[in-house]
Scaffold this active site. Structure first.
Site, PDB file in Angstrom:
ATOM      1  N   SER A  35       0.810  -1.225   0.000  1.00 25.26           N
ATOM      2  CA  SER A  35       0.000   0.000   0.000  1.00 25.26           C
ATOM      3  C   SER A  35       0.843   1.276   0.000  1.00 25.26           C
ATOM      4  O   SER A  35       0.335   2.340  -0.344  1.00 25.26           O
ATOM      5  CB  SER A  35      -0.925   0.010   1.221  1.00 25.26           C
ATOM      6  OG  SER A  35      -0.165  -0.055   2.413  1.00 25.26           O
ATOM      7  N   ASP A 330      -2.003   8.541   7.945  1.00 22.93           N
ATOM      8  CA  ASP A 330      -2.955   7.733   8.715  1.00 22.93           C
ATOM      9  C   ASP A 330      -2.168   6.788   9.626  1.00 22.93           C
ATOM     10  O   ASP A 330      -0.990   7.025   9.885  1.00 22.93           O
ATOM     11  CB  ASP A 330      -3.921   6.986   7.765  1.00 22.93           C
ATOM     12  CG  ASP A 330      -3.210   5.979   6.865  1.00 22.93           C
ATOM     13  OD1 ASP A 330      -2.024   5.678   7.114  1.00 22.93           O
ATOM     14  OD2 ASP A 330      -3.843   5.480   5.917  1.00 22.93           O
ATOM     15  N   HIS A 333       0.571   5.040   6.937  1.00 24.29           N
ATOM     16  CA  HIS A 333       1.232   5.579   5.741  1.00 24.29           C
ATOM     17  C   HIS A 333       1.713   7.010   5.926  1.00 24.29           C
ATOM     18  O   HIS A 333       1.021   7.823   6.542  1.00 24.29           O
ATOM     19  CB  HIS A 333       0.250   5.531   4.561  1.00 24.29           C
ATOM     20  CG  HIS A 333      -0.333   4.170   4.344  1.00 24.29           C
ATOM     21  ND1 HIS A 333      -1.592   3.834   4.780  1.00 24.29           N
ATOM     22  CD2 HIS A 333       0.194   3.068   3.785  1.00 24.29           C
ATOM     23  CE1 HIS A 333      -1.834   2.568   4.468  1.00 24.29           C
ATOM     24  NE2 HIS A 333      -0.761   2.070   3.863  1.00 24.29           N
TER      25      HIS A 333
END
Ligand SMILES: *[C@@H]1O[C@H](CO)[C@@H](O)[C@H](O)[C@H]1NC(C)=O
Ligand SMILES: *[C@@H]1O[C@H](CO)[C@@H](O)[C@H](O)[C@H]1NC(C)=O
Length: 367
Positions: A35, A330, A333
């Site tokens: 991600s 967040d 990340h």
């Protein structure tokens, strides 16, 4: 004199053309990872690891795309530093001649191991990303009329970015209720098992035609808001990061650095591998946050619970006002602001402890 004037005119025109449309330093850029670099490959699959909703992309030119941050990822910034006018598109939605310029296969929740990340739902593991790359190579062969030497020549000039391993810890080893790996392996043995798998995968990438490969270490994930939300200071001897996780990551990273050394020194002839020390650069960011302009180094800009780290940033949630003051977007990340610093370091740092044995700019120029 007239002849010289005409010559000058042609030269000036050439200069104008080449400066007006600068060509990228390499013809193509391919991306594999999780991600941290996914740019929308998970959008249409059944998973909790998805970021195609507001406020993700709040600072990105095209808005919501599936990127797991407020703006650009590290590979978006690298693509720009390499001179690409457009970002490298996701594999999931790209076909035709565009594939010659490179694709992004990254998928949130994925890891080196096939089972990693299944607690979050479906995704493309590293083995699946490599299989997808193989499909792209076959597509290229059709586009280049079956001329294998042209395909090989093209692939050998591209840059490949590979960033895997975080989820093999976050969504595997350190989830003992769902995965048995921490019962089966000590941290040191687990790292060795991961590196052996990774070696097979990077070798497969080489056999598909890759020659210039930048591999990212795992960052200091014992210090991300997700872990901080689960930690009590007392249980951790006063340190505010999870020392147990960081120690396990160090085994993996030192194994990866050794692997890069071995692959460069004869195991894969003609290949150039680069080790990006994301652990060092991410811990430097946290330790010296203020000198980079960050005011918040231990809390997500968007999230829920302690350190905004309990779960991810939820749909329509209000993020922090000034994203440039936060290292973390967040629970997991970095913000675009942090990504810019990390990407620049890997691109042009002169220090071997940031990027080894050469930086990405030098990798692009290498023959
Ligand atoms: C393949 O492409 C190369 C370089 O463009 C060219 O020299 C060669 O003749 C081509 N081979 C075939 C079989 O078309
Ligand atoms: C905390 O300190 C004790 C005693 O020095 C040690 O045994 C323990 O492993 C430490 N815990 C962590 C998480 O570092």
């Amino acid at each position: 004199m007239r002849c010289f004037g005409r010559f000058l005119y042609v030269v000036l025109q050439l200069v104008w053309v080449t400066t007006a449309w600068p060509r990228p330093q390499v013809p193509c850029f391919f991306i594999f990872g999780d991600s941290l670099v996914d740019n929308g490959n998970n959008n249409a699959i059944l998973t909790l690891s998805r970021a195609n909703y507001i406020p993700y992309g709040i600072d990105f030119p095209q808005g919501v795309t599936g990127r797991f941050t407020n703006g650009r990822t590290i590979v978006d910034i690298l693509a720009q530093l390499l001179g690409f006018r457009d970002f490298i598109p996701p594999f999931a939605t790209t076909g035709g001649r565009a594939v010659l310029r490179g694709l992004n296969y990254a998928s949130g929740a994925s890891g080196i191991r096939a089972e990693t990340g299944f607690n979050l739902g479906d995704h493309m593991s590293m083995d699946q990303q490599l299989a997808n790359f193989h499909r792209t190579v076959r597509q290229m062969r059709r586009i280049l009329r079956g001329n294998s030497s042209r395909v090989h020549d093209h692939l050998s000039k591209c840059i490949y970015y590979v960033g895997m391993g975080s989820n093999d810890y976050l969504n595997n080893y350190f989830m003992p209720n769902l995965y048995p790996t921490s019962l089966d392996y000590s941290p040191k043995t687990y790292a060795a098992v991961l590196i052996a798998d990774y070696k097979r995968q990077l070798t497969q990438l080489y056999h598909s035609g890759a020659r210039k490969v930048a591999v990212s270490a795992v960052g200091q994930i014992g210090c991300i808001p997700y872990e901080l939300a689960r930690l009590t200071r007392r249980s951790n001897n006063g340190s505010w990061c999870d020392a147990r996780i960081n120690k396990a990551i160090k085994h993996f990273n030192s194994g990866l650095r050794n692997l890069v050394n071995r692959l460069n020194n004869g195991e894969l002839p003609g290949a150039k591998f680069v080790y990006i020390d994301s652990y060092r650069s991410s811990s430097d960011l946290v330790r010296n946050g203020a000198s980079y302009g960050f005011q918040v180094v231990d809390k997500g800009c968007c999230g829920v619970g302690r350190n905004n780290g309990l779960v991810t940033c939820l749909p329509l949630q209000q993020p922090c006002e000034d994203r440039r003051k936060y290292i973390f977007w967040d629970a997991f990340h970095p913000t675009e602001a942090a990504n810019i610093i990390l990407a620049r370091k890997s691109y042009n740092s002169k220090s071997h402890s940031d990027v080894f044995p050469m930086n990405i700019q030098q990798l692009a120029r290498a023959r």
